[in-house]
Design an enzyme around this catalytic site. Structure first.
Site, PDB file in Angstrom:
ATOM      1  N   GLU A  71       5.608   4.778   2.474  1.00  0.00           N
ATOM      2  CA  GLU A  71       5.716   5.953   1.616  1.00  0.00           C
ATOM      3  C   GLU A  71       4.338   6.552   1.365  1.00  0.00           C
ATOM      4  OE1 GLU A  71       7.609   4.712  -1.999  1.00  0.00           O
ATOM      5  OE2 GLU A  71       9.198   3.682  -0.893  1.00  0.00           O
ATOM      6  N   CYS A 105      -1.494  10.168  -2.314  1.00  0.00           N
ATOM      7  CA  CYS A 105      -1.383   8.740  -2.618  1.00  0.00           C
ATOM      8  C   CYS A 105      -0.854   8.066  -1.352  1.00  0.00           C
ATOM      9  CB  CYS A 105      -0.425   8.540  -3.795  1.00  0.00           C
ATOM     10  SG  CYS A 105      -0.135   6.793  -4.146  1.00  0.00           S
ATOM     11  N   CYS A 131       4.177  -5.571   1.015  1.00  0.00           N
ATOM     12  CA  CYS A 131       2.973  -6.074   0.347  1.00  0.00           C
ATOM     13  C   CYS A 131       3.129  -7.577   0.157  1.00  0.00           C
ATOM     14  CB  CYS A 131       2.781  -5.391  -1.004  1.00  0.00           C
ATOM     15  SG  CYS A 131       1.267  -5.900  -1.843  1.00  0.00           S
ATOM     16  N   CYS A 148       3.518  -9.072  -6.962  1.00  0.00           N
ATOM     17  CA  CYS A 148       3.542  -8.727  -8.399  1.00  0.00           C
ATOM     18  C   CYS A 148       5.009  -8.559  -8.806  1.00  0.00           C
ATOM     19  CB  CYS A 148       2.745  -7.453  -8.657  1.00  0.00           C
ATOM     20  SG  CYS A 148       1.024  -7.605  -8.140  1.00  0.00           S
ATOM     21  N   CYS A 194       6.887  -5.026  -9.103  1.00  0.00           N
ATOM     22  CA  CYS A 194       6.599  -3.969  -8.123  1.00  0.00           C
ATOM     23  C   CYS A 194       7.613  -3.993  -6.977  1.00  0.00           C
ATOM     24  CB  CYS A 194       5.179  -4.147  -7.589  1.00  0.00           C
ATOM     25  SG  CYS A 194       4.749  -2.977  -6.299  1.00  0.00           S
ATOM     26  N   CYS A 207       5.735   3.367  -6.383  1.00  0.00           N
ATOM     27  CA  CYS A 207       5.574   2.894  -5.016  1.00  0.00           C
ATOM     28  C   CYS A 207       6.663   1.902  -4.596  1.00  0.00           C
ATOM     29  CB  CYS A 207       4.191   2.300  -4.809  1.00  0.00           C
ATOM     30  SG  CYS A 207       3.878   0.833  -5.761  1.00  0.00           S
TER      31      CYS A 207
END
Ligand code: SAH
Length: 354
Positions: A101, A114, A121, A125, A128, A344
């Site tokens: 994205e 952005c 990832c 976290c 997220c 995100c």
């Protein structure tokens, strides 16, 4: 607005990912001077061309040869969402089928891109959406630049991107080499022309990589995601903290400030009932005491399926007040594009589920 494009997966390599020497050799084999390389790049990066056919100052035969051998842009727009406040979000499909994205955020004078640095990832976290399925791979330098090109192409002809925030999917410092290559490219005055001072890199906090970034001597702006004022709570929210710890991260941030002279921003996602009590703010104030630091508070953007919630107005106000009392400069991040899954990782997740 939402448009779904063809689910194209292509075999031709993207031209922005080819090393300059091999492209020069490819051109020479076809009797073309090295200058052509500059022309092609100019068309893509400044000229907004999205096909080789549009490159009207290239010989017709070369345009056909390029079309047969390369993709002008290796990514395809799978979803394009636009919000009323001028925020645009693109879900880009990569040549291998991975998806990332990127977002265009428009303020009065700023046009901010952005961008993502990884597919998925690996940091995990807990709140997220990007890391829910781990990391698939690093993006190449060309794939990072393409996000900028695609977002810039959404702007009117007389406008350019003014800023970059590396706050999309992925941990930028886990893909630092490719990111630096892409940012070098983005800084080219004859191309996108976005200098290091206009770039913010946001990291979960990888001390050795923060130092490496500081040692480049570039004037990037660094944002470190803290999300908690002590190791016990931080490890609960940011599992990678387990092996790192706040002290090492703050040391590295101090080193960054010393080397670059640029004040570090600390990001703090406020999760209602978990890390948003005024006593957390007091502890955070103590942690940052004596540092020329700025705190960016980000009220949690809800992610479907996750048990976290936004802080209520009272806790948010109390948190801000407590930090101000401790002399810390603080801002609450404005919400942009809220009707379009702009946090995100959310769009990719929704696309995967549908
Ligand atoms: N890996 C980098 C970039 C992440 S995105 C980092 O950790 O900094 C940029 C910021 O958005 C980070 O501070 C991240 O923790 C935060 N963020 C991620 N998901 C969010 C959500 N759902 N709501 C609010 N902030 C979020």
């Amino acid at each position: 607005m939402e448009t779904a494009a063809l689910p194209l997966v292509t075999a031709r390599p993207a031209i922005l990912d080819q090393p300059a020497e091999s492209l020069r050799a490819w051109l020479a084999e076809r009797g073309q001077p090295p200058l052509r390389l500059k022309q092609i790049r100019r068309w893509l990066v400044s000229g907004r061309a999205e096909s080789f056919e549009q490159m009207s100052d290239l010989p017709r035969e070369l345009r056909a040869q390029l079309t047969a051998a390369f993709e002008p842009l290796g990514t395809h727009v799978a979803i394009h969402q636009a919000a009323r406040d001028g925020t645009h979000k693109l879900l880009l499909r990569l040549p291998d089928g991975g998806q990332v994205e990127c977002v265009l955020i428009q303020d009065e004078t700023r046009r901010t891109a952005c961008i993502s640095t990884q597919v998925g990832c690996g940091m995990g976290c807990v709140f997220c959406a990007s890391g829910l399925n781990g990391v698939e791979r690093n993006l190449t330098g060309g794939e990072i630049v393409e996000q900028l090109v695609r977002l810039r192409n959404l702007l009117p002809a007389n406008e350019r991107l003014t800023n970059i925030v590396v706050m999309g999917m992925g941990e930028p410092l886990a893909n630092l080499d490719n990111l630096l290559t892409a940012l070098e490219d983005a800084g080219d005055k004859n191309g996108l022309g976005i200098g290091a001072r206009h770039v913010t890199i946001s990291t979960v906090g990888l001390p050795a990589k923060i130092r490496q970034l500081a040692d480049t001597g570039k004037q990037h702006h660094l944002a470190v995601s803290l999300h908690a004022p002590n190791d016990r709570l931080r490890t609960q929210i940011v599992p990678t903290n387990d092996k790192i710890g706040l002290a090492a991260i703050l040391d590295a941030a101090d080193y960054f400030f010393k080397m670059t002279g640029r004040q570090v921003t600390f990001e703090y996602v406020l999760l209602g009932g978990l890390n948003d009590h005024w006593t957390h703010a007091r502890e955070l104030g103590g942690l940052l005491e004596g540092r020329k630091a700025h705190v960016n508070l980000i009220p949690f953007n809800e992610v479907e399926g996750l048990p976290y919630r936004r802080p209520d107005d009272e806790s948010l106000a109390g948190f801000v007040q407590q930090l101000q009392r401790a002399g810390v400069s603080v801002k609450v991040r404005k919400r942009k594009g809220s009707e379009i899954d702009a946090a995100c990782g959310q769009l990719r997740r929704r696309a995967a589920a549908s």
